[in-house]
Motif scaffolding. Structure first.
Motif, PDB file in Angstrom:
ATOM      1  N   MET A   1       0.844  -1.194   0.000  1.00 62.78           N
ATOM      2  CA  MET A   1       0.000   0.000   0.000  1.00 62.78           C
ATOM      3  C   MET A   1       0.876   1.239   0.000  1.00 62.78           C
ATOM      4  O   MET A   1       2.012   1.209   0.480  1.00 62.78           O
ATOM      5  CB  MET A   1      -0.919   0.016   1.236  1.00 62.78           C
ATOM      6  CG  MET A   1      -1.975  -1.067   1.250  1.00 62.78           C
ATOM      7  SD  MET A   1      -3.100  -0.909   2.681  1.00 62.78           S
ATOM      8  CE  MET A   1      -2.011  -1.486   3.999  1.00 62.78           C
ATOM      9  N   THR A   2       0.352   2.327  -0.529  1.00 61.53           N
ATOM     10  CA  THR A   2       1.055   3.602  -0.515  1.00 61.53           C
ATOM     11  C   THR A   2       0.125   4.682   0.027  1.00 61.53           C
ATOM     12  O   THR A   2      -1.097   4.610  -0.161  1.00 61.53           O
ATOM     13  CB  THR A   2       1.513   4.014  -1.923  1.00 61.53           C
ATOM     14  OG1 THR A   2       0.385   4.056  -2.812  1.00 61.53           O
ATOM     15  CG2 THR A   2       2.542   3.024  -2.465  1.00 61.53           C
ATOM     16  N   VAL A   3       0.721   5.654   0.713  1.00 64.23           N
ATOM     17  CA  VAL A   3      -0.037   6.812   1.191  1.00 64.23           C
ATOM     18  C   VAL A   3      -0.056   7.840   0.069  1.00 64.23           C
ATOM     19  O   VAL A   3       0.982   8.370  -0.324  1.00 64.23           O
ATOM     20  CB  VAL A   3       0.603   7.407   2.456  1.00 64.23           C
ATOM     21  CG1 VAL A   3      -0.170   8.657   2.895  1.00 64.23           C
ATOM     22  CG2 VAL A   3       0.637   6.387   3.584  1.00 64.23           C
ATOM     23  N   GLU A   4      -1.231   8.100  -0.476  1.00 61.80           N
ATOM     24  CA  GLU A   4      -1.364   9.023  -1.604  1.00 61.80           C
ATOM     25  C   GLU A   4      -1.620  10.456  -1.149  1.00 61.80           C
ATOM     26  O   GLU A   4      -1.056  11.401  -1.689  1.00 61.80           O
ATOM     27  CB  GLU A   4      -2.499   8.556  -2.519  1.00 61.80           C
ATOM     28  CG  GLU A   4      -2.256   7.208  -3.166  1.00 61.80           C
ATOM     29  CD  GLU A   4      -1.062   7.227  -4.105  1.00 61.80           C
ATOM     30  OE1 GLU A   4      -0.975   8.145  -4.941  1.00 61.80           O
ATOM     31  OE2 GLU A   4      -0.213   6.317  -3.996  1.00 61.80           O
ATOM     32  N   LYS A   5      -2.483  10.625  -0.172  1.00 65.64           N
ATOM     33  CA  LYS A   5      -2.821  11.963   0.311  1.00 65.64           C
ATOM     34  C   LYS A   5      -2.990  11.933   1.824  1.00 65.64           C
ATOM     35  O   LYS A   5      -3.450  10.939   2.379  1.00 65.64           O
ATOM     36  CB  LYS A   5      -4.115  12.479  -0.329  1.00 65.64           C
ATOM     37  CG  LYS A   5      -4.042  12.687  -1.834  1.00 65.64           C
ATOM     38  CD  LYS A   5      -5.380  13.178  -2.366  1.00 65.64           C
ATOM     39  CE  LYS A   5      -5.355  13.346  -3.871  1.00 65.64           C
ATOM     40  NZ  LYS A   5      -6.688  13.782  -4.403  1.00 65.64           N
ATOM     41  N   GLU A   6      -2.630  13.051   2.451  1.00 64.49           N
ATOM     42  CA  GLU A   6      -2.855  13.203   3.889  1.00 64.49           C
ATOM     43  C   GLU A   6      -3.190  14.654   4.179  1.00 64.49           C
ATOM     44  O   GLU A   6      -2.488  15.568   3.723  1.00 64.49           O
ATOM     45  CB  GLU A   6      -1.627  12.801   4.699  1.00 64.49           C
ATOM     46  CG  GLU A   6      -1.867  12.934   6.198  1.00 64.49           C
ATOM     47  CD  GLU A   6      -0.571  12.952   7.013  1.00 64.49           C
ATOM     48  OE1 GLU A   6      -0.645  12.817   8.250  1.00 64.49           O
ATOM     49  OE2 GLU A   6       0.498  13.128   6.401  1.00 64.49           O
ATOM     50  N   SER A   7      -4.266  14.865   4.891  1.00 65.22           N
ATOM     51  CA  SER A   7      -4.584  16.206   5.384  1.00 65.22           C
ATOM     52  C   SER A   7      -4.618  16.143   6.902  1.00 65.22           C
ATOM     53  O   SER A   7      -5.062  15.154   7.489  1.00 65.22           O
ATOM     54  CB  SER A   7      -5.933  16.694   4.826  1.00 65.22           C
ATOM     55  OG  SER A   7      -6.982  15.860   5.252  1.00 65.22           O
ATOM     56  N   LEU A   8      -4.121  17.196   7.513  1.00 67.18           N
ATOM     57  CA  LEU A   8      -3.924  17.197   8.960  1.00 67.18           C
ATOM     58  C   LEU A   8      -4.546  18.450   9.564  1.00 67.18           C
ATOM     59  O   LEU A   8      -4.343  19.563   9.062  1.00 67.18           O
ATOM     60  CB  LEU A   8      -2.420  17.137   9.267  1.00 67.18           C
ATOM     61  CG  LEU A   8      -1.994  17.031  10.723  1.00 67.18           C
ATOM     62  CD1 LEU A   8      -2.432  15.702  11.304  1.00 67.18           C
ATOM     63  CD2 LEU A   8      -0.471  17.168  10.822  1.00 67.18           C
ATOM     64  N   ARG A   9      -5.303  18.274  10.641  1.00 68.70           N
ATOM     65  CA  ARG A   9      -5.908  19.424  11.341  1.00 68.70           C
ATOM     66  C   ARG A   9      -5.658  19.286  12.831  1.00 68.70           C
ATOM     67  O   ARG A   9      -6.007  18.275  13.444  1.00 68.70           O
ATOM     68  CB  ARG A   9      -7.407  19.502  11.069  1.00 68.70           C
ATOM     69  CG  ARG A   9      -8.085  20.726  11.701  1.00 68.70           C
ATOM     70  CD  ARG A   9      -9.527  20.835  11.248  1.00 68.70           C
ATOM     71  NE  ARG A   9     -10.354  19.790  11.836  1.00 68.70           N
ATOM     72  CZ  ARG A   9     -10.967  19.904  13.025  1.00 68.70           C
ATOM     73  NH1 ARG A   9     -10.814  20.999  13.759  1.00 68.70           N
ATOM     74  NH2 ARG A   9     -11.724  18.918  13.462  1.00 68.70           N
ATOM     75  N   ASP A  10      -5.018  20.292  13.407  1.00 66.42           N
ATOM     76  CA  ASP A  10      -4.748  20.303  14.840  1.00 66.42           C
ATOM     77  C   ASP A  10      -6.004  20.742  15.581  1.00 66.42           C
ATOM     78  O   ASP A  10      -6.523  21.844  15.377  1.00 66.42           O
ATOM     79  CB  ASP A  10      -3.582  21.267  15.138  1.00 66.42           C
ATOM     80  CG  ASP A  10      -3.097  21.155  16.573  1.00 66.42           C
ATOM     81  OD1 ASP A  10      -3.809  20.529  17.404  1.00 66.42           O
ATOM     82  OD2 ASP A  10      -2.017  21.676  16.870  1.00 66.42           O
ATOM     83  N   ARG A  11      -6.505  19.864  16.453  1.00 63.97           N
ATOM     84  CA  ARG A  11      -7.740  20.165  17.185  1.00 63.97           C
ATOM     85  C   ARG A  11      -7.493  21.081  18.379  1.00 63.97           C
ATOM     86  O   ARG A  11      -8.437  21.564  19.011  1.00 63.97           O
ATOM     87  CB  ARG A  11      -8.387  18.863  17.649  1.00 63.97           C
ATOM     88  CG  ARG A  11      -8.815  17.967  16.481  1.00 63.97           C
ATOM     89  CD  ARG A  11      -9.205  16.578  16.969  1.00 63.97           C
ATOM     90  NE  ARG A  11     -10.331  16.617  17.877  1.00 63.97           N
ATOM     91  CZ  ARG A  11     -11.606  16.428  17.504  1.00 63.97           C
ATOM     92  NH1 ARG A  11     -11.881  16.187  16.230  1.00 63.97           N
ATOM     93  NH2 ARG A  11     -12.587  16.452  18.387  1.00 63.97           N
ATOM     94  N   GLY A  12      -6.242  21.296  18.738  1.00 65.46           N
ATOM     95  CA  GLY A  12      -5.923  22.207  19.824  1.00 65.46           C
ATOM     96  C   GLY A  12      -6.072  21.625  21.213  1.00 65.46           C
ATOM     97  O   GLY A  12      -5.929  22.339  22.214  1.00 65.46           O
ATOM     98  N   ASP A  13      -6.380  20.343  21.318  1.00 73.21           N
ATOM     99  CA  ASP A  13      -6.557  19.713  22.630  1.00 73.21           C
ATOM    100  C   ASP A  13      -5.592  18.544  22.825  1.00 73.21           C
ATOM    101  O   ASP A  13      -5.841  17.634  23.615  1.00 73.21           O
ATOM    102  CB  ASP A  13      -8.004  19.229  22.785  1.00 73.21           C
ATOM    103  CG  ASP A  13      -8.427  18.289  21.651  1.00 73.21           C
ATOM    104  OD1 ASP A  13      -7.611  18.073  20.730  1.00 73.21           O
ATOM    105  OD2 ASP A  13      -9.559  17.775  21.691  1.00 73.21           O
ATOM    106  N   GLY A  14      -4.486  18.584  22.084  1.00 72.04           N
ATOM    107  CA  GLY A  14      -3.515  17.499  22.170  1.00 72.04           C
ATOM    108  C   GLY A  14      -3.782  16.375  21.182  1.00 72.04           C
ATOM    109  O   GLY A  14      -3.045  15.386  21.163  1.00 72.04           O
TER     110      GLY A  14
END
Length: 290
Positions: A260-273
């Motif tokens: 398997m390969t990682v094609e896309k990643e989006s990241l959002r910091d929730r601010g609570d750790g």
């Protein structure tokens, strides 16, 4: 008057001949200089190149013989597990579920969505006779930052089957280069080392390391080999496969993991750790040969 003309003509003719002689001498000296600067060094390189050509020829013969005698099941495992022919995602989906459970038990993952599976898509390959397909896997998860790092690290191990899969191209090039200077017959144990099953190596690397060290026993090789192993990805893979998750995957027959390969990643910091990660993967399989 005629005498003067003849004298002048003779002088001018002699001067021209002298100038021509000087030019010829300069050309001769330049030719000698070129031979010294370029020809001789090139000529000096020919014997080492001939010796290296002979050495590589001998290594090729040994490598071909060793390949014909090899009886391991690496090719079979590749076709059955890493690039299966059937379009069946049970194993990679079970792998992702096991990995998420592992992270959740360690309080590194809080939640994970259902995995959306796309339709099969043909993958363009240079060889028109080969047919490779991929399917998109999409999911999101809420993890600790270190949990995200662990998940991505785990996903990178998919498709890994042999020691050679773990080592970098530079590591492999170094091993082959050392056989040229140490012992040309060392090509056989080097190839055996690289084709060794990574799970067997992780469980007990002693046999594989000793076999290579005995064939190439110089202090230079042993030092380079030890340094190469420590700097490679093998220690991390050994730690993973002999750890809780690795042992679980082996027990559940989920190792080796389908490629398997990682094609896309989006990241959002929730601010609570915690961070919310949205991942798109591709799982690969073999289609029917054309």
């Amino acid at each position: 008057m005629n005498t003067w003309l003849r004298s002048t003509g003779a002088f001018m003719g002699g001067s021209m001949l002298l100038a021509l002689s000087v030019m010829m001498l300069q050309g001769h000296f330049q030719a000698l200089k070129d031979i010294r600067e370029y020809g001789l060094p090139l000529a000096a390189e020919i014997p080492p190149l001939e010796r290296r050509n002979t050495l590589l020829g001998q290594q090729m013969e040994l490598s071909t013989l060793e390949a014909s005698l090899r009886t391991d099941s690496t090719s079979e495992k590749l076709h059955v597990y890493v690039l299966p022919e059937a379009d069946d995602l049970k194993r990679p989906l079970a792998f992702l579920e096991t990995a998420s459970t592992f992270l959740q038990k360690r309080s590194l993952l809080r939640s994970m969505s259902e995995i959306e599976v796309g339709d099969p898509t043909d993958v363009a390959l240079p060889d028109p006779l080969e047919n490779l397909q991929s399917r998109t896997l999409h999911f999101s998860a809420v993890l600790r930052p270190e949990g995200r790092a662990d998940l991505l690290s785990i996903l990178k191990l998919s498709g890994m089957l042999t020691v050679g899969d773990i080592l970098s191209p530079e590591n492999i090039k170094t091993l082959f280069s050392l056989t040229e200077t140490q012992n040309y017959a060392g090509i056989v144990p080097v190839e055996q080392f690289l084709s060794a099953d990574v799970l067997s190596y992780a469980q007990d690397p002693t046999l594989y390391d000793q076999r290579l060290s005995q064939a190439l026993s110089s202090e230079e090789f042993l030092k380079s080999f030890k340094s190469l192993l420590q700097a490679s990805g093998l220690p991390h893979v050994r730690e993973f496969l002999t750890g809780d998750l690795g042992r679980t995957l082996v027990a559940q027959k989920l190792w080796p993991v389908q490629f398997m390969t990682v094609e896309k990643e989006s990241l959002r910091d929730r601010g609570d750790g915690w961070v919310e990660v949205d991942l798109e993967l591709k799982a690969y399989s073999r289609g029917e040969n054309k």
